[in-house]
Write a protein that holds these residues in place. Structure first.
Motif, short mmCIF file in Angstrom:
data_model
loop_
_atom_site.label_atom_id
_atom_site.label_comp_id
_atom_site.label_asym_id
_atom_site.label_seq_id
_atom_site.Cartn_x
_atom_site.Cartn_y
_atom_site.Cartn_z
N PHE A 7 53.39 77.26 41.73
CA PHE A 7 54.13 78.51 41.77
C PHE A 7 55.61 78.13 41.68
CE2 PHE A 7 50.30 79.55 44.42
CZ PHE A 7 49.63 80.12 43.38
N SER A 8 56.40 78.60 42.64
CA SER A 8 57.82 78.22 42.61
C SER A 8 58.15 77.27 43.75
CB SER A 8 58.69 79.47 42.68
OG SER A 8 58.44 80.15 43.88
N SER A 9 57.13 76.75 44.43
CA SER A 9 57.36 75.81 45.52
C SER A 9 57.12 74.40 45.03
CB SER A 9 56.40 76.10 46.68
OG SER A 9 56.61 77.39 47.16
N CYS A 10 57.93 73.47 45.52
CA CYS A 10 57.79 72.08 45.14
C CYS A 10 57.63 71.23 46.39
CB CYS A 10 59.01 71.60 44.37
SG CYS A 10 59.21 72.45 42.80
N LEU A 11 56.79 70.23 46.29
CA LEU A 11 56.62 69.27 47.35
C LEU A 11 56.99 67.91 46.81
CD1 LEU A 11 53.16 70.27 48.79
CD2 LEU A 11 55.38 70.73 49.79
N TYR A 12 57.48 67.07 47.70
CA TYR A 12 57.79 65.71 47.33
C TYR A 12 56.72 64.81 47.94
CZ TYR A 12 62.29 67.63 46.16
OH TYR A 12 63.29 68.37 45.61
N THR A 13 56.20 63.92 47.17
CA THR A 13 55.20 62.99 47.66
C THR A 13 55.53 61.61 47.12
OG1 THR A 13 52.84 62.57 47.86
CG2 THR A 13 53.61 63.47 45.76
N THR A 14 55.03 60.60 47.77
CA THR A 14 55.35 59.25 47.34
C THR A 14 54.33 58.75 46.33
OG1 THR A 14 54.08 58.33 49.16
CG2 THR A 14 56.44 58.61 49.50
N LEU B 269 54.65 86.66 47.31
CA LEU B 269 55.49 86.25 48.45
C LEU B 269 56.73 85.49 47.99
CD1 LEU B 269 52.78 85.02 50.98
CD2 LEU B 269 54.01 87.21 50.97
N GLN B 270 56.71 84.96 46.78
CA GLN B 270 57.82 84.16 46.27
C GLN B 270 58.78 84.96 45.38
OE1 GLN B 270 58.01 80.92 47.26
NE2 GLN B 270 56.19 81.36 48.46
N LEU B 271 58.58 86.27 45.26
CA LEU B 271 59.39 87.07 44.34
C LEU B 271 60.70 87.52 45.02
CD1 LEU B 271 56.57 89.26 42.71
CD2 LEU B 271 57.51 87.05 41.95
N TYR B 272 61.62 86.60 45.15
CA TYR B 272 62.89 86.90 45.81
C TYR B 272 63.85 87.64 44.90
CZ TYR B 272 61.27 83.98 49.58
OH TYR B 272 60.53 83.48 50.63
N GLU B 273 63.56 87.74 43.62
CA GLU B 273 64.36 88.53 42.71
C GLU B 273 63.41 89.21 41.72
OE1 GLU B 273 65.89 85.21 39.62
OE2 GLU B 273 66.82 85.21 41.60
N PRO B 274 63.84 90.31 41.10
CA PRO B 274 62.95 91.03 40.18
C PRO B 274 62.33 90.08 39.15
CG PRO B 274 64.95 92.29 40.54
CD PRO B 274 65.15 90.95 41.21
N THR B 275 61.00 90.15 39.06
CA THR B 275 60.25 89.23 38.21
C THR B 275 59.27 90.01 37.34
OG1 THR B 275 60.39 87.59 39.98
CG2 THR B 275 58.78 87.18 38.25
N ARG B 276 59.19 89.62 36.09
CA ARG B 276 58.31 90.31 35.14
C ARG B 276 56.85 90.03 35.46
NH1 ARG B 276 60.94 89.66 29.25
NH2 ARG B 276 59.17 91.01 28.84
N VAL B 277 55.99 91.00 35.10
CA VAL B 277 54.55 90.89 35.33
C VAL B 277 53.99 89.66 34.62
CG1 VAL B 277 52.33 92.00 34.89
CG2 VAL B 277 54.26 93.36 35.68
N ALA B 278 54.46 89.38 33.43
CA ALA B 278 53.93 88.24 32.67
C ALA B 278 54.15 86.92 33.42
CB ALA B 278 54.59 88.18 31.29
N ILE B 279 55.28 86.80 34.09
CA ILE B 279 55.57 85.57 34.84
C ILE B 279 54.64 85.46 36.04
CG2 ILE B 279 57.33 84.41 36.25
CD1 ILE B 279 59.41 85.59 34.28
N SER C 13 59.73 92.80 43.06
CA SER C 13 60.31 91.82 43.97
C SER C 13 59.89 92.14 45.40
CB SER C 13 61.84 91.80 43.86
OG SER C 13 62.37 93.03 44.28
N ARG C 14 60.09 91.17 46.29
CA ARG C 14 59.75 91.35 47.69
C ARG C 14 60.56 92.48 48.29
NH1 ARG C 14 58.39 86.57 51.16
NH2 ARG C 14 59.82 87.53 52.64
N ASN C 15 59.93 93.26 49.16
CA ASN C 15 60.64 94.26 49.95
C ASN C 15 60.93 93.62 51.30
OD1 ASN C 15 61.57 96.38 51.41
ND2 ASN C 15 59.80 97.71 51.09
N GLU C 16 62.13 93.09 51.46
CA GLU C 16 62.48 92.35 52.68
C GLU C 16 62.35 93.21 53.93
OE1 GLU C 16 62.71 89.16 52.95
OE2 GLU C 16 62.56 88.88 50.80
#
Length: 191
Positions: free
Chosen positions: A9-16, A51-61, A97-100
């Motif tokens: 999604f839009s979250s990234c994790l760092y792994t070794t 949950l990650q839609l912090y700004e207006p985002t298109r349905v296709a995305i 987008s999220r409704n804060e």
């Protein structure tokens, strides 16, 4: 040691990775993540992306991130909008987008379930933390702080992180106080 970034999604994790960069075998974390995603229903995948839609985002995305069709994504996004979790920000193209306010209301509702003593104890601790930040930066709020006045370029990131944490502490104090007032029956009903 080398680091590998895994993004879902839009979250990234760092792994070794192994020190020689051997990538024949994918990291265990990625396997677990993929297995968990395969177990999720369509609704759960669209919800996780929502949950990650912090700004207006298109349905296709959203559809692409949740691995569903656009129509399925649109259907769930409209449903999430009806229950107040999202806002419908545009129709051509459809954007959400999220409704804060909704998420703040949910956090306050959860806090109200805690005993009053626990709310007051956490409120006292956070108020002391907030006071420490004000003293450290000689400001009434994180928005008044110029990070460059408190760090050189090498330490700038740590100052930004503290300012962000300060902002979170202030939000948490506001929510705890609202929950405490609601428990006492002294809060005004929303209009």
């Amino acid at each position: 040691m080398r680091w590998q970034i895994i993004c879902v999604f839009s979250s990234c994790l760092y792994t070794t990775m192994s020190s020689d960069g051997d990538s024949d075998r994918p990291p265990k974390l990625a396997e677990e993540w993929e297995q968990q995603r395969e177990k999720q229903s369509t609704r759960e995948r669209v919800y996780a992306v929502s949950l990650q839609l912090y700004e207006p985002t298109r349905v296709a995305i959203v559809a692409d991130r949740a691995d569903v069709s656009k129509e399925t994504a649109r259907e769930y996004l409209r449903w999430f909008t009806e229950i107040g979790m999202l806002t419908h920000d545009g129709e051509s193209p459809d954007q959400f987008s999220r409704n804060e306010s909704y998420f703040e209301w949910r956090r306050i509702q959860r806090l109200q379930a805690h005993p009053p003593e626990k709310l007051e104890e956490e409120l006292e601790q956070l108020t002391a933390t907030e006071r420490d930040y004000r003293d450290r930066y000689d400001a009434d709020g994180p928005g008044e702080v110029d990070a460059l006045e408190h760090a050189d370029y090498t330490d700038l990131e740590s100052v930004w992180m503290e300012l962000q944490e300060w902002q979170t502490v202030r939000r948490r104090i506001r929510e705890l106080e609202q929950a405490r007032q609601n428990q006492n029956g002294s809060a005004q009903a929303p209009a």
